[in-house]
Design a protein around this motif. Structure first.
Motif, mmCIF file in Angstrom:
data_model
loop_
_atom_site.group_PDB
_atom_site.id
_atom_site.type_symbol
_atom_site.label_atom_id
_atom_site.label_comp_id
_atom_site.label_asym_id
_atom_site.label_seq_id
_atom_site.Cartn_x
_atom_site.Cartn_y
_atom_site.Cartn_z
ATOM 1 N N UNK A 153 0.831 -1.204 0.000
ATOM 2 C CA UNK A 153 0.000 0.000 0.000
ATOM 3 C C UNK A 153 0.872 1.263 0.000
ATOM 4 N N UNK A 154 2.053 1.172 0.596
ATOM 5 C CA UNK A 154 2.981 2.310 0.542
ATOM 6 C C UNK A 154 3.453 2.541 -0.896
ATOM 7 N N UNK A 155 3.734 1.432 -1.582
ATOM 8 C CA UNK A 155 4.150 1.562 -2.988
ATOM 9 C C UNK A 155 3.004 2.185 -3.791
ATOM 10 N N UNK A 156 1.790 1.729 -3.502
ATOM 11 C CA UNK A 156 0.626 2.271 -4.221
ATOM 12 C C UNK A 156 0.496 3.777 -3.965
ATOM 13 N N UNK A 157 0.780 4.192 -2.750
ATOM 14 C CA UNK A 157 0.724 5.628 -2.417
ATOM 15 C C UNK A 157 1.809 6.389 -3.190
ATOM 16 N N UNK A 158 3.014 5.814 -3.200
ATOM 17 C CA UNK A 158 4.109 6.449 -3.947
ATOM 18 C C UNK A 158 3.769 6.535 -5.431
ATOM 19 N N UNK A 159 3.158 5.486 -5.957
ATOM 20 C CA UNK A 159 2.784 5.469 -7.375
ATOM 21 C C UNK A 159 1.752 6.551 -7.691
ATOM 22 N N UNK A 160 0.803 6.697 -6.767
ATOM 23 C CA UNK A 160 -0.230 7.714 -6.977
ATOM 24 C C UNK A 160 0.359 9.117 -6.908
ATOM 25 N N UNK A 161 1.341 9.304 -6.038
ATOM 26 C CA UNK A 161 1.944 10.641 -5.879
ATOM 27 C C UNK A 161 2.932 10.965 -6.989
ATOM 28 N N UNK A 162 3.474 9.906 -7.625
ATOM 29 C CA UNK A 162 4.537 10.109 -8.612
ATOM 30 C C UNK A 162 4.095 10.986 -9.774
ATOM 31 N N UNK A 163 2.831 10.921 -10.110
ATOM 32 C CA UNK A 163 2.369 11.654 -11.292
ATOM 33 C C UNK A 163 1.974 13.095 -10.945
ATOM 34 N N UNK A 164 2.336 13.529 -9.725
ATOM 35 C CA UNK A 164 1.957 14.872 -9.258
ATOM 36 C C UNK A 164 0.461 15.107 -9.479
ATOM 37 N N UNK A 165 -0.361 14.328 -8.803
ATOM 38 C CA UNK A 165 -1.799 14.391 -9.087
ATOM 39 C C UNK A 165 -2.410 15.717 -8.657
ATOM 40 N N UNK A 166 -3.444 16.096 -9.381
ATOM 41 C CA UNK A 166 -4.184 17.296 -8.975
ATOM 42 C C UNK A 166 -4.937 17.008 -7.679
ATOM 43 N N UNK A 167 -5.456 15.795 -7.610
ATOM 44 C CA UNK A 167 -6.168 15.376 -6.404
ATOM 45 C C UNK A 167 -5.739 13.940 -6.087
ATOM 46 N N UNK A 168 -5.511 13.677 -4.821
ATOM 47 C CA UNK A 168 -5.177 12.319 -4.393
ATOM 48 C C UNK A 168 -6.460 11.650 -3.879
ATOM 49 N N UNK A 169 -6.745 10.475 -4.422
ATOM 50 C CA UNK A 169 -7.968 9.768 -4.046
ATOM 51 C C UNK A 169 -7.606 8.486 -3.294
ATOM 52 N N UNK A 170 -8.171 8.322 -2.143
ATOM 53 C CA UNK A 170 -7.866 7.148 -1.324
ATOM 54 C C UNK A 170 -9.159 6.365 -1.092
ATOM 55 N N UNK A 171 -9.220 5.179 -1.666
ATOM 56 C CA UNK A 171 -10.432 4.373 -1.569
ATOM 57 C C UNK A 171 -10.234 3.267 -0.529
ATOM 58 N N UNK A 172 -10.585 3.556 0.686
ATOM 59 C CA UNK A 172 -10.428 2.623 1.811
ATOM 60 C C UNK A 172 -9.051 1.955 1.766
ATOM 61 N N UNK A 173 -7.990 2.727 1.738
ATOM 62 C CA UNK A 173 -6.669 2.136 1.514
ATOM 63 C C UNK A 173 -6.152 1.319 2.692
ATOM 64 N N UNK A 174 -6.775 1.459 3.846
ATOM 65 C CA UNK A 174 -6.226 0.788 5.016
ATOM 66 C C UNK A 174 -7.057 -0.408 5.463
#
Lengths: 371, 298
Positions: A153-174
């Motif tokens: 899940x940490x890798x998934x977070x890093x992957x989502x942030x890598x593209x410099x997103x306009x908005x970060x969306x977290x779908x029940x990540x934990x």
């Protein structure tokens, strides 16, 4: 954690999101029934609600995986309702990790950068920085099946942030993680979100997660927003009976209005907010921690302890009054031995303004819901 | 009151641990013997005939003893290379068309039209219940009737084209139908074992188009099932006799039967060679499919 990574990230700190009267119908089910919601730039907004309340549908509409039947989804004022998901520049972390199984951690993170035409060296460097940011600098070459759920899940977070997103969306990540990792990752997500200032929408059914992480929490029910407020306000001043029931645990004690407040047990307590007319019957909304108990000392008390549930620092007493009314109270666990099952207790309430609702709104004496 | 729960749990655990080792070792031994027995029986059942066939193929019936002339003559036998190359061509052609047809179909079916899955499944499994001889009889009738009845239409051109030329397209198309159940089952099992919905959404979310999602995310994730489908199709085509024989082609299986009518030892050695090729393919697929699958306990 890498300061270089933070400097190099250009996330959408100024991005606003707005749902304007959004409707989405699946067959006969109104998943969203006129959702109106604004997410402020840089804030972490949690959408909280029971299963089927429409929170995931809202997130999917924002991500572009689905389209509204009516209404608009606006990002920085631009209607993106019909924009395909791959054109929206939104980073999403899914409940089920969703790492690409044939790619290593670093390749997963670099995938979005590759699609954006970044050079091999550049994207590897940036992916490594992001993995460092989430504490996985030692695991760059590992494949998803070689990592634990928390690491994935940490890798998934890093992957989502890598593209410099306009908005970060977290779908029940934990929700798929065990309790300890969940608490750890919760803190990390919040730390990173605050440091990057990226506008974040976080969907969860876990109120503890929502209240502890979010700047504001939107409680949803039947496709509508019941209340959207800061966690403390939501907890202390629920605007609807549903919010009062859903967020935390709430006693609904019968009382009658008298001049100066509401009479509860032998006390008259001031009323917070709208004050019903004197003489009317009401239900006072009281958290278990606002209910004070003392042993009756061998005398008949206000209630009898039926169960005591240990929660670590506090123990929750469930008590029954002579009229059958149940009431919950939290006591420090060091005092729990004073309240065995069957003990008579005297009850009072904290002397601070309480919320009251007309008797007609009440559906139950207590709300024994969630801890 | 609440404290009782963990205590009871701990007690339960302690009991399990105390009684555990002896019980578990007993449990472990029994399946070991059972497994060995099953393996032995299976081994005899499968390897026995092969050993017998091999022994038959190396017997020197004239002078007695052992000789390997059947194997020495395999590659120089008249018609061997043509039959082998034809089977290879049929196998590769069938695999390519099957995968090109079925991979996108299956992905679309799972991602976009799951309600049609039962219909497609039924259609794809049909060849399992329709004997190849029935299928080829129907094809034969169409091939005989079509060119006359459909004269001047594109269908006539098509029917003529698939029967002429060096590549017997009619056989390949027939084999595509025959292998549909295996292709469908392999791909379906693979797709069900991977969360393709979330992977697709993750790819789209990162900015990938549908082509990139399919080629760079989904297909690599389904590599094993695609390879399995390819292997099963190829193995089926390589050993198929009925359809090819009725349509009067001579791929490897038909060649083996024909050779067996004149020279039994050559036929047997060819059969063993055919099996060897199939096994090598299986090994290759296992090697390809097994990459990056090392499990590490965290």
């Amino acid at each position: 954690m890498s300061s270089i990574a933070l400097e190099s990230l250009d996330t959408g700190t100024g991005t606003t999101v707005e749902f304007a009267d959004v409707h989405r119908v699946f067959g006969s089910t109104h998943a969203l029934d006129g959702l109106d919601l604004k997410v402020r730039p840089g804030e972490l907004l949690a959408l909280l609600g029971p299963s089927g309340c429409g929170k995931t549908t809202a997130l999917r509409l924002l991500a572009g995986f689905d389209q509204p039947d009516a209404g608009s989804v606006l990002v920085d004022g631009e209607d993106v309702s019909r924009l395909p998901a791959n054109k929206r520049d939104m980073g999403m972390v899914f409940q089920s990790y969703s790492l690409f199984p044939t790619m290593s951690a670093v390749d997963n993170v670099a995938f979005g950068l590759r699609l954006r035409g970044r050079g091999a060296g550049d994207r590897r460097k940036r992916a490594a920085e992001l993995l460092d940011l989430v504490g996985l600098s030692e695991h760059l070459k590992k494949f998803p099946h070689q990592m634990s759920g928390g690491q994935q899940q940490r890798v998934a977070l890093a992957r989502a942030l890598a593209i410099s997103p306009r908005v970060l969306l977290l779908d029940e990540p934990l929700s798929a993680l065990d309790a300890k990792v969940r608490a750890q990752l919760r803190d990390e997500i919040r730390r990173i979100q605050l440091e990057l200032g990226v506008t974040t929408v976080f969907v969860t059914h876990d109120q503890e997660e929502a209240l502890s992480m979010a700047d504001r929490v939107g409680v949803m029910r039947n496709g509508r927003l019941e209340q959207c407020a800061a966690p403390a306000e939501l907890y202390q001043r629920p605007e609807t009976p549903f919010v009062a029931e859903f967020v935390g645990t709430m006693n609904r004690l019968p009382g009658s209005m008298v001049p100066g407040g509401v009479r509860l047990f032998t006390q008259v307590v001031a009323v917070d907010g709208v004050v019903p007319p004197a003489g009317s019957d009401v239900r006072a909304l009281l958290r278990p921690e606002a209910v004070l108990v003392e042993p009756a000392g061998g005398q008949p008390g206000d209630a009898i302890v039926t169960t005591a549930t240990f929660f670590g620092a506090v123990t929750r007493l469930r008590m029954t009054q002579p009229d059958g009314q149940e009431i919950l109270a939290d006591v420090g666990s060091h005092r729990a031995a004073d309240f065995p099952a069957g003990a008579q207790v005297r009850i009072s309430v904290l002397d601070r303004p309480v919320l009251v609702r007309p008797e007609s709104e009440a559906t139950a004496g207590t709300v024994p819901g969630r801890a | 009151m609440v404290a009782l729960t963990p205590t009871a749990g701990a007690g339960g655990l302690a009991e399990t641990q105390t009684g555990g080792p002896a019980t578990s070792s007993r449990r472990r031994r029994r399946p070991g013997i059972g497994r060995g027995l099953v393996l032995l029986i299976c081994g005899i059942y499968f390897i026995g005939p092969l050993v017998g066939a091999f022994w038959f193929s190396i017997q020197d019936k004239v002078h007695g003893g052992v000789q390997f002339s059947a194997y020495a003559h395999v590659f120089s036998a008249v018609g061997f290379s043509d039959a082998f190359m034809l089977s290879l061509k049929l196998g590769i052609g069938t695999v390519l068309i099957s995968l090109l047809l079925m991979v996108p179909t299956m992905l679309l079916l799972h991602l976009r039209a799951p309600k049609f899955r039962p219909v497609v499944e039924t259609l794809c499994l049909m060849p399992l219940v329709i004997p190849p001889v029935v299928l080829v009889a129907g094809v034969g009738v169409v091939l005989a009737w079509g060119p006359n009845q459909l004269a001047g239409t594109p269908l006539q051109t098509f029917l003529n084209a698939i029967q002429s030329g060096k590549t017997p397209w009619v056989l390949i198309l027939e084999y595509v139908v025959l292998t549909l159940p295996f292709t469908y089952r392999s791909l379906d099992a693979g797709i069900r074992s991977v969360d393709i919905h979330t992977l697709t959404e993750a790819g789209l979310n990162l900015g990938a188009g549908w082509g990139t999602v399919t080629m760079r995310i989904l297909l690599p994730s389904l590599r094993t099932s695609v390879l399995n489908a390819a292997f099963l199709s190829f193995a089926l085509v390589f050993g198929e006799y009925t359809v090819a024989s009725i349509l009067q082609y001579q791929p490897f299986a038909v060649f083996i039967v024909a050779a067996g009518q004149t020279e039994g030892q050559l036929s047997t050695s060819l059969s063993l060679l055919s099996l060897l090729i199939t096994w090598l393919l299986l090994l290759l697929i296992s090697l390809l499919g097994g990459r990056n699958s090392t499990k590490v306990d965290i």
